[in-house]
Design a protein around this motif. Structure first.
Motif, PDB file in Angstrom:
ATOM      1  N   SER A   2       7.881   2.458 -14.809  1.00  0.00           N
ATOM      2  CA  SER A   2       7.748   2.080 -13.409  1.00  0.00           C
ATOM      3  C   SER A   2       6.592   1.099 -13.232  1.00  0.00           C
ATOM      4  O   SER A   2       5.591   1.139 -13.950  1.00  0.00           O
ATOM      5  N   THR A   3       6.750   0.233 -12.251  1.00  0.00           N
ATOM      6  CA  THR A   3       5.710  -0.749 -11.945  1.00  0.00           C
ATOM      7  C   THR A   3       4.600  -0.084 -11.145  1.00  0.00           C
ATOM      8  O   THR A   3       4.887   0.600 -10.164  1.00  0.00           O
ATOM      9  N   PRO A   4       3.341  -0.237 -11.561  1.00  0.00           N
ATOM     10  CA  PRO A   4       2.246   0.408 -10.805  1.00  0.00           C
ATOM     11  C   PRO A   4       2.133  -0.190  -9.406  1.00  0.00           C
ATOM     12  O   PRO A   4       2.406  -1.368  -9.187  1.00  0.00           O
ATOM     13  N   PHE A   5       1.738   0.661  -8.491  1.00  0.00           N
ATOM     14  CA  PHE A   5       1.585   0.235  -7.102  1.00  0.00           C
ATOM     15  C   PHE A   5       0.369  -0.680  -6.985  1.00  0.00           C
ATOM     16  O   PHE A   5      -0.731  -0.329  -7.445  1.00  0.00           O
ATOM     17  N   TYR A   6       0.559  -1.836  -6.377  1.00  0.00           N
ATOM     18  CA  TYR A   6      -0.525  -2.826  -6.281  1.00  0.00           C
ATOM     19  C   TYR A   6      -1.056  -2.883  -4.853  1.00  0.00           C
ATOM     20  O   TYR A   6      -0.292  -2.911  -3.890  1.00  0.00           O
ATOM     21  N   VAL A   7      -2.411  -2.872  -4.755  1.00  0.00           N
ATOM     22  CA  VAL A   7      -3.104  -3.065  -3.486  1.00  0.00           C
ATOM     23  C   VAL A   7      -4.134  -4.159  -3.695  1.00  0.00           C
ATOM     24  O   VAL A   7      -4.935  -4.102  -4.645  1.00  0.00           O
ATOM     25  N   SER A   8      -4.129  -5.136  -2.826  1.00  0.00           N
ATOM     26  CA  SER A   8      -5.076  -6.240  -2.962  1.00  0.00           C
ATOM     27  C   SER A   8      -6.499  -5.742  -2.747  1.00  0.00           C
ATOM     28  O   SER A   8      -6.736  -4.780  -2.010  1.00  0.00           O
ATOM     29  N   PRO A   9      -7.477  -6.369  -3.388  1.00  0.00           N
ATOM     30  CA  PRO A   9      -8.875  -5.946  -3.182  1.00  0.00           C
ATOM     31  C   PRO A   9      -9.312  -6.019  -1.720  1.00  0.00           C
ATOM     32  O   PRO A   9     -10.083  -5.163  -1.260  1.00  0.00           O
TER      33      PRO A   9
END
Length: 284
Positions: A2-9
């Motif tokens: 699964s693709t890790p969940f991304y959150v912008s800095p």
């Protein structure tokens, strides 16, 4: 995989800042004012054991709002840092600016790290000098920012309303009594109405440069606050503590106290012919 969940800095920092601000806004406000002879700190705090305002060193005070366990850890760390620096070098080397920088580094590191939640606290670090021009007051936010305040400042819940009230009425060089009255009035001010805070629900402390002791920090007791603020703040509590006088019923006259009989000399036990008191016969 699964693709890790991304959150912008940017979004991550924004969420952490909102989280810290919400926690701080739920608490009561705390104000700090500079007066002619030092700095006064005031806050609404019904607890007599958990202090928001404390002493750090001889001329340095610490005040905070937010989560008690978090700013209490910061206070203890500041006391240890000040004691170690004063012992290793000289007591004059312990300054409010140095403590403020140490707190800023700690709060900034915790806020920017993703491993733990940010501290929900805001701090005051105040230091008095030999004159009013040498006094220093620093305000530290949850993310480690340091602001050099002059005259007055407010932190915690309703800080904007309290700060606006102080901005309209603050005057430099005021006496201690006038500064305390203004601080307490500002704490009771809201955008809708004003309220009076009882002296027993206040925590007030000062850094007083006129004290003869090296330690310039002292707390203002509730009895002294009643004298400064006037009897109208604590009158309900004082009146409720007085027991009401008990009057006899109208149809029954009051009973007179019983008169004490005239004291008489105690009777001596009967004596035998030889002057000795009688002795009981032995039992069979």
């Amino acid at each position: 995989m699964s693709t890790p969940f991304y959150v912008s800095p940017e979004q991550l920092m924004r969420d952490r800042a909102d989280f810290a601000r919400k926690g701080i806004s739920r608490g009561r406000a705390l104000v700090s004012l500079q007066y002619a002879d030092g700095i006064v700190f005031a806050s609404e705090n019904p607890s007599a054991a958990l202090h928001k305002v404390s002493e750090i060193y001889d001329r340095i005070a610490f005040a905070a709002v937010g989560r008690y366990n978090e700013f209490e850890n910061l206070r203890i760390a500041g006391v240890r840092l000040a004691d170690m620096r004063g012992y290793a070098y000289d007591r004059r080397d312990v300054t409010g600016r140095g403590l403020a920088n140490a707190y800023a580094q700690t709060l900034g590191t915790i806020f920017s790290s993703g491993g733990e939640k940010p501290y929900e606290v805001e701090l005051f670090v105040g230091e008095i000098g030999d004159s009013a021009e040498d006094d220093q007051l620093y305000r530290l936010t949850y993310d480690g920012q340091v602001v050099d305040e002059h005259g007055f400042a407010a932190i915690g819940g309703a800080a904007e309303a309290v700060g606006g009230y102080l901005k309209e009425r603050y005057t430099e060089g005021a006496s201690l009594e006038d500064a305390i009255k203004l601080a307490v009035a500002a704490l009771g001010h809201t955008d809708t109405d004003d309220r009076e805070i009882a002296a027993k629900d206040l925590e007030v402390a000062v850094l007083d440069r006129n004290r003869t002791q090296p330690r310039k920090f002292r707390r203002i007791r509730p009895a002294t606050l009643v004298d400064i603020l006037g009897s109208d703040v604590a009158t309900p509590e004082v009146e409720a503590a007085k027991p009401a006088a008990v009057e006899p019923p109208a149809d029954k006259p009051a009973e007179k106290p019983a008169e004490k009989p005239v004291s008489e000399a105690p009777l001596a036990p009967p004596a035998d012919d030889d002057g000795e008191p009688p002795i009981a016969p032995p039992l069979d």
